[in-house]
Design an enzyme around this catalytic site. Structure first.
Site, PDB file in Angstrom:
ATOM      1  N   GLY A  70       5.618   8.591   0.956  1.00 36.15           N
ATOM      2  CA  GLY A  70       6.539   8.423   2.084  1.00 36.15           C
ATOM      3  C   GLY A  70       7.505   7.269   1.832  1.00 36.15           C
ATOM      4  O   GLY A  70       8.716   7.386   2.047  1.00 36.15           O
ATOM      5  N   HIS A  71       6.965   6.146   1.341  1.00 38.24           N
ATOM      6  CA  HIS A  71       7.842   4.997   1.022  1.00 38.24           C
ATOM      7  C   HIS A  71       8.833   5.384  -0.079  1.00 38.24           C
ATOM      8  O   HIS A  71       9.998   5.008  -0.041  1.00 38.24           O
ATOM      9  CB  HIS A  71       7.007   3.806   0.527  1.00 38.24           C
ATOM     10  CG  HIS A  71       6.106   3.202   1.565  1.00 38.24           C
ATOM     11  ND1 HIS A  71       4.735   3.310   1.501  1.00 38.24           N
ATOM     12  CD2 HIS A  71       6.387   2.470   2.674  1.00 38.24           C
ATOM     13  CE1 HIS A  71       4.198   2.675   2.533  1.00 38.24           C
ATOM     14  NE2 HIS A  71       5.170   2.156   3.267  1.00 38.24           N
ATOM     15  N   GLN A 131       2.496  -9.083  13.603  1.00 38.04           N
ATOM     16  CA  GLN A 131       2.492  -7.785  14.277  1.00 38.04           C
ATOM     17  C   GLN A 131       1.096  -7.206  14.442  1.00 38.04           C
ATOM     18  O   GLN A 131       0.936  -6.086  14.902  1.00 38.04           O
ATOM     19  CB  GLN A 131       3.429  -6.805  13.567  1.00 38.04           C
ATOM     20  CG  GLN A 131       2.972  -6.337  12.188  1.00 38.04           C
ATOM     21  CD  GLN A 131       4.059  -5.524  11.494  1.00 38.04           C
ATOM     22  OE1 GLN A 131       5.055  -6.048  11.024  1.00 38.04           O
ATOM     23  NE2 GLN A 131       3.873  -4.214  11.428  1.00 38.04           N
ATOM     24  N   GLN A 156       8.699   2.424  16.622  1.00 36.12           N
ATOM     25  CA  GLN A 156       9.208   1.290  15.839  1.00 36.12           C
ATOM     26  C   GLN A 156      10.673   1.516  15.461  1.00 36.12           C
ATOM     27  O   GLN A 156      11.510   0.617  15.575  1.00 36.12           O
ATOM     28  CB  GLN A 156       8.357   1.105  14.576  1.00 36.12           C
ATOM     29  CG  GLN A 156       8.991   0.190  13.535  1.00 36.12           C
ATOM     30  CD  GLN A 156       8.059  -0.115  12.374  1.00 36.12           C
ATOM     31  OE1 GLN A 156       7.139  -0.893  12.528  1.00 36.12           O
ATOM     32  NE2 GLN A 156       8.308   0.460  11.213  1.00 36.12           N
ATOM     33  N   ALA A 209       0.863  -1.196   0.000  1.00 34.97           N
ATOM     34  CA  ALA A 209       0.000   0.000   0.000  1.00 34.97           C
ATOM     35  C   ALA A 209       0.897   1.243   0.000  1.00 34.97           C
ATOM     36  O   ALA A 209       0.784   2.121   0.868  1.00 34.97           O
ATOM     37  CB  ALA A 209      -0.969  -0.017   1.184  1.00 34.97           C
ATOM     38  N   LEU A 210       1.787   1.272  -0.960  1.00 35.14           N
ATOM     39  CA  LEU A 210       2.868   2.263  -0.949  1.00 35.14           C
ATOM     40  C   LEU A 210       2.357   3.669  -1.255  1.00 35.14           C
ATOM     41  O   LEU A 210       1.388   3.854  -1.987  1.00 35.14           O
ATOM     42  CB  LEU A 210       3.935   1.863  -1.976  1.00 35.14           C
ATOM     43  CG  LEU A 210       4.552   0.476  -1.756  1.00 35.14           C
ATOM     44  CD1 LEU A 210       5.620   0.193  -2.806  1.00 35.14           C
ATOM     45  CD2 LEU A 210       5.143   0.335  -0.359  1.00 35.14           C
ATOM     46  N   SER A 227       0.385   7.606   5.530  1.00 35.63           N
ATOM     47  CA  SER A 227       0.298   6.271   6.110  1.00 35.63           C
ATOM     48  C   SER A 227      -0.575   5.415   5.199  1.00 35.63           C
ATOM     49  O   SER A 227      -1.544   5.918   4.605  1.00 35.63           O
ATOM     50  CB  SER A 227      -0.357   6.369   7.493  1.00 35.63           C
ATOM     51  OG  SER A 227      -0.855   5.112   7.886  1.00 35.63           O
ATOM     52  N   GLU A 243      10.243   8.237  10.244  1.00 34.83           N
ATOM     53  CA  GLU A 243      10.090   8.684  11.637  1.00 34.83           C
ATOM     54  C   GLU A 243       8.636   8.740  12.073  1.00 34.83           C
ATOM     55  O   GLU A 243       8.338   8.980  13.231  1.00 34.83           O
ATOM     56  CB  GLU A 243      10.719  10.070  11.814  1.00 34.83           C
ATOM     57  CG  GLU A 243      12.223  10.003  11.890  1.00 34.83           C
ATOM     58  CD  GLU A 243      12.858  11.326  12.267  1.00 34.83           C
ATOM     59  OE1 GLU A 243      12.172  12.368  12.168  1.00 34.83           O
ATOM     60  OE2 GLU A 243      14.036  11.311  12.648  1.00 34.83           O
ATOM     61  N   ARG A 265      -2.660   3.359   6.104  1.00 38.89           N
ATOM     62  CA  ARG A 265      -4.007   3.276   6.692  1.00 38.89           C
ATOM     63  C   ARG A 265      -4.857   4.522   6.395  1.00 38.89           C
ATOM     64  O   ARG A 265      -6.052   4.513   6.631  1.00 38.89           O
ATOM     65  CB  ARG A 265      -3.927   3.028   8.194  1.00 38.89           C
ATOM     66  CG  ARG A 265      -3.479   1.603   8.537  1.00 38.89           C
ATOM     67  CD  ARG A 265      -3.546   1.327  10.026  1.00 38.89           C
ATOM     68  NE  ARG A 265      -3.352  -0.075  10.334  1.00 38.89           N
ATOM     69  CZ  ARG A 265      -2.201  -0.614  10.737  1.00 38.89           C
ATOM     70  NH1 ARG A 265      -1.120   0.131  10.849  1.00 38.89           N
ATOM     71  NH2 ARG A 265      -2.125  -1.906  11.010  1.00 38.89           N
TER      72      ARG A 265
HETATM   73  O1  PAF Z   1       6.509  -0.214   9.141  1.00 38.12           O
HETATM   74  C1  PAF Z   1       6.083  -1.223   8.539  1.00 38.12           C
HETATM   75  O2  PAF Z   1       5.529  -1.152   7.446  1.00 38.12           O
HETATM   76  C2  PAF Z   1       6.241  -2.591   9.187  1.00 38.12           C
HETATM   77  O3  PAF Z   1       6.112  -2.522  10.557  1.00 38.12           O
HETATM   78  C3  PAF Z   1       7.565  -3.298   8.798  1.00 38.12           C
HETATM   79  C4  PAF Z   1       8.767  -2.508   9.300  1.00 38.12           C
HETATM   80  C5  PAF Z   1       7.634  -3.437   7.279  1.00 38.12           C
HETATM   81  C6  PAF Z   1       7.612  -4.693   9.413  1.00 38.12           C
HETATM   82  O4  PAF Z   1       6.572  -5.502   8.961  1.00 38.12           O
END
Ligand code: PAF
Length: 266
Positions: free
Chosen positions: A36-37, A61, A155, A32-33, A187, A150, A189
């Site tokens: 930011g990515h 997670q 995390q 779901a880029l 994000s 950040e 989400r």
């Molecule tokens: O930040 C995320 O997208 C996830 O927590 C990660 C670092 C890819 C681990 O699944």
């Protein structure tokens, strides 16, 4: 751009002679880029010979009541964006079994001083899932550097601590939160927000920026319809919370049932 679907395929790509001594910059993602990515990708491209992105929605997670099933999956669009950003290879495990082999397998236990606080209080087990999958991905990709935004500030600190504690020969590079024009932190989400809420969710950023005290920010946010889980002031390495208002403010809040997190240096 190579798309590698198994550990074996990745390892064969990685061990080609022409890649001997080449540095890999790595961006682990859950897909779901967004821009930011892509900013992490562009940092990596400047500092490394090769850039690798992984796309893996990591089930360990997510808590039992969280959004694993409905987490946005946009593989075709993601690959298109990565191709355009000149990524060298994408590791896209073809199934969860490619990453998790056994029920009873080794897990990484993150530093509890960093995970009993903030997100960890509301998402038990979350960071254990994050560091375990990141460790596995590091073992497969073997990068020189790995890039983390950040926005997920805690995390980032938890992963830095894992690398430090386990002597992993990898440099963790933090990258500034990428924001919409409105100030809303990007994000995956955010796709859950309808267009009206997408605009007003930026108040989280605006109120944090404009407020002088935590109590002022809490009051304003709740009047605007944010249901706060926490808004706290910590020092930069999250080793101690701070009295007063100078420090790093970290926040998690539901807005229209969508959970948002953000942080700001004050
Ligand atoms: O930040 C995320 O997208 C996830 O927590 C990660 C670092 C890819 C681990 O699944």
């Amino acid at each position: 751009m190579k798309i590698l679907r198994t550990r074996k395929e990745f390892s064969a790509w990685r061990s080609q002679k022409k890649f001997n001594h080449k540095s890999i910059g790595f961006i682990p993602t859950m897909g779901a880029l967004h821009a930011g990515h892509l900013s992490l990708v562009s940092h990596s491209r400047k500092q490394n010979d090769l850039t690798v992105v992984s796309i893996f929605v990591n089930p360990t997670q997510f808590g039992p009541k969280e959004d694993l099933k409905k987490y946005p999956r946009t593989e075709v669009a993601d690959l298109d964006l990565l191709r355009k950003s000149k990524v060298d290879a994408v590791f896209l495990p073809r199934s969860v079994k490619e990453i998790y082999l056994l029920k009873d397998e080794t897990k990484i236990q993150p530093r509890s001083s960093l995970t009993n606080i903030l997100e960890g209080r509301f998402r038990p087990g979350h960071f254990e899932g994050v560091v375990t999958v990141v460790f596995k991905l590091f073992s497969i990709v073997r990068p020189a550097r790995a890039y983390f935004g950040e926005k997920d500030y805690q995390q980032l600190q938890v992963i830095k601590a894992m690398v430090e504690d386990l002597f992993l020969p990898i440099q963790i590079i933090p990258v500034k939160t990428y924001r919409e024009k409105s100030g809303l932190a990007m994000s995956s989400r955010n796709r859950y927000l309808d267009s009206k809420s997408f605009k007003s969710a930026a108040d989280l950023y605006k109120v944090m920026k404009a407020s002088n005290t935590l109590s002022e920010a809490r009051k304003k946010l709740s009047l605007l319809g944010f249901k706060l889980q926490y808004l706290e002031n910590w020092n930069d390495d999250l080793s101690a919370s701070r009295a007063g208002n100078k420090g790093r403010w970290l926040v998690a809040a539901f807005y229209k049932n969508i959970r948002l997190i953000d942080n700001q240096k004050k």
